[in-house]
Design a protein around this motif. Structure first.
Motif, mmCIF file in Angstrom:
data_model
loop_
_atom_site.group_PDB
_atom_site.id
_atom_site.type_symbol
_atom_site.label_atom_id
_atom_site.label_comp_id
_atom_site.label_asym_id
_atom_site.label_seq_id
_atom_site.Cartn_x
_atom_site.Cartn_y
_atom_site.Cartn_z
ATOM 1 N N GLU A 97 48.993 42.998 14.147
ATOM 2 C CA GLU A 97 47.794 42.553 14.289
ATOM 3 C C GLU A 97 46.816 43.451 13.409
ATOM 4 O O GLU A 97 45.891 43.008 12.852
ATOM 5 C CB GLU A 97 47.320 42.650 15.789
ATOM 6 C CG GLU A 97 45.937 42.255 16.009
ATOM 7 C CD GLU A 97 45.875 42.332 17.498
ATOM 8 O OE1 GLU A 97 44.504 42.789 17.917
ATOM 9 O OE2 GLU A 97 46.514 42.018 18.310
ATOM 10 N N ILE A 98 47.094 44.852 13.459
ATOM 11 C CA ILE A 98 46.149 45.685 12.754
ATOM 12 C C ILE A 98 46.597 45.428 11.354
ATOM 13 O O ILE A 98 45.702 45.262 10.337
ATOM 14 C CB ILE A 98 46.437 47.228 12.972
ATOM 15 C CG1 ILE A 98 45.956 47.438 14.328
ATOM 16 C CG2 ILE A 98 45.901 48.131 11.988
ATOM 17 C CD1 ILE A 98 46.431 48.787 14.985
ATOM 18 N N LYS A 99 47.673 45.233 10.709
ATOM 19 C CA LYS A 99 47.963 44.958 9.229
ATOM 20 C C LYS A 99 47.302 43.748 8.887
ATOM 21 O O LYS A 99 46.713 43.892 7.744
ATOM 22 C CB LYS A 99 49.713 44.539 9.011
ATOM 23 C CG LYS A 99 50.379 45.881 9.093
ATOM 24 C CD LYS A 99 51.863 45.779 8.994
ATOM 25 C CE LYS A 99 52.730 46.740 9.562
ATOM 26 N NZ LYS A 99 53.962 46.363 9.367
ATOM 27 N N ALA A 100 47.065 42.757 9.715
ATOM 28 C CA ALA A 100 46.512 41.462 9.274
ATOM 29 C C ALA A 100 44.802 41.650 9.172
ATOM 30 O O ALA A 100 44.116 41.310 8.218
ATOM 31 C CB ALA A 100 46.651 40.293 10.282
ATOM 32 N N GLU A 101 44.478 42.637 10.054
ATOM 33 C CA GLU A 101 43.067 42.903 10.121
ATOM 34 C C GLU A 101 42.487 43.825 8.899
ATOM 35 O O GLU A 101 41.396 43.788 8.440
ATOM 36 C CB GLU A 101 42.561 43.480 11.312
ATOM 37 C CG GLU A 101 42.594 42.681 12.460
ATOM 38 C CD GLU A 101 42.406 43.338 14.106
ATOM 39 O OE1 GLU A 101 41.767 44.431 13.984
ATOM 40 O OE2 GLU A 101 42.795 42.975 14.827
#
Length: 189
Positions: A97-101
């Motif tokens: 999720e953080i990687k996408a953000e």
């Protein structure tokens, strides 16, 4: 890519912040957090210079817990300068999720101390190559012999030390162990 050593560019009136951070100073608590935060603000000025023409959005990934004051100094100064800043608190990995953000931001990975480099390397291998190329590694101190592990990245350090030891719950540096920076920062020594 490159290494920037803040100590070489800091005004003499601001060098006392570096002295406060050194283990031999035995500074703890508020005074040490203030020094880390202020040095983070100074580091943000270099980051702004480096990124002035591209990627004005930042993701500041702060390694918990010791990286907190330094990383917040960076993030706050970037935001005060008008940049859009997202702050993430991480331990040893970055979830999907953080990687996408963070994929379309300049990523600043902030830690108080990079000693052996294992924690940073563990995080970096979890990032896709496309994201890794936009990472700026920041720390208050790194041992001279560890610097070469990060030659392929933009490495911004407050200072490079000729010393290297493992952080432990001790009050003096002996037998390869010294006071843990997180414990000094948060009064848990």
């Amino acid at each position: 890519m490159s290494i920037f050593i803040l100590q070489d560019h800091l005004a003499s009136c601001d060098k006392h912040w570096i002295e406060r951070c050194q283990s031999k100073s035995m500074e703890t608590g508020y005074r040490l957090r203030e020094a880390h935060y202020t040095l983070g603000e100074h580091m943000a000025e270099k980051i702004l210079d480096m990124t002035a023409v591209h990627r004005p959005q930042f993701a500041v990934l702060i390694l918990m817990r010791a990286g907190l004051p330094f990383g917040m100094g960076i993030a706050d100064k970037l935001e005060k300068a008008g940049s859009q800043v997202a702050i993430y608190f991480i331990h040893h990995d970055i979830n999907n999720e953080i990687k996408a953000e963070i994929a379309d931001r300049t990523i600043i990975l902030a830690d108080a101390v990079i000693n052996s480099g294992k924690s940073i390397q563990q995080i970096m291998v979890t990032l896709p190559e496309m994201i890794r190329q936009f990472v700026i590694l920041t720390t208050t101190v790194i041992p001279k012999e560890t610097v070469s592990k990060f030659e392929q990245f933009n490495l911004l350090v407050v200072r490079v030390s000729s010393n290297q030891y493992q952080g432990a719950k001790v009050s003096t540096i002996t037998q390869g162990k010294g006071p843990d920076t997180g414990d000094r920062l948060f009064g848990t020594l």
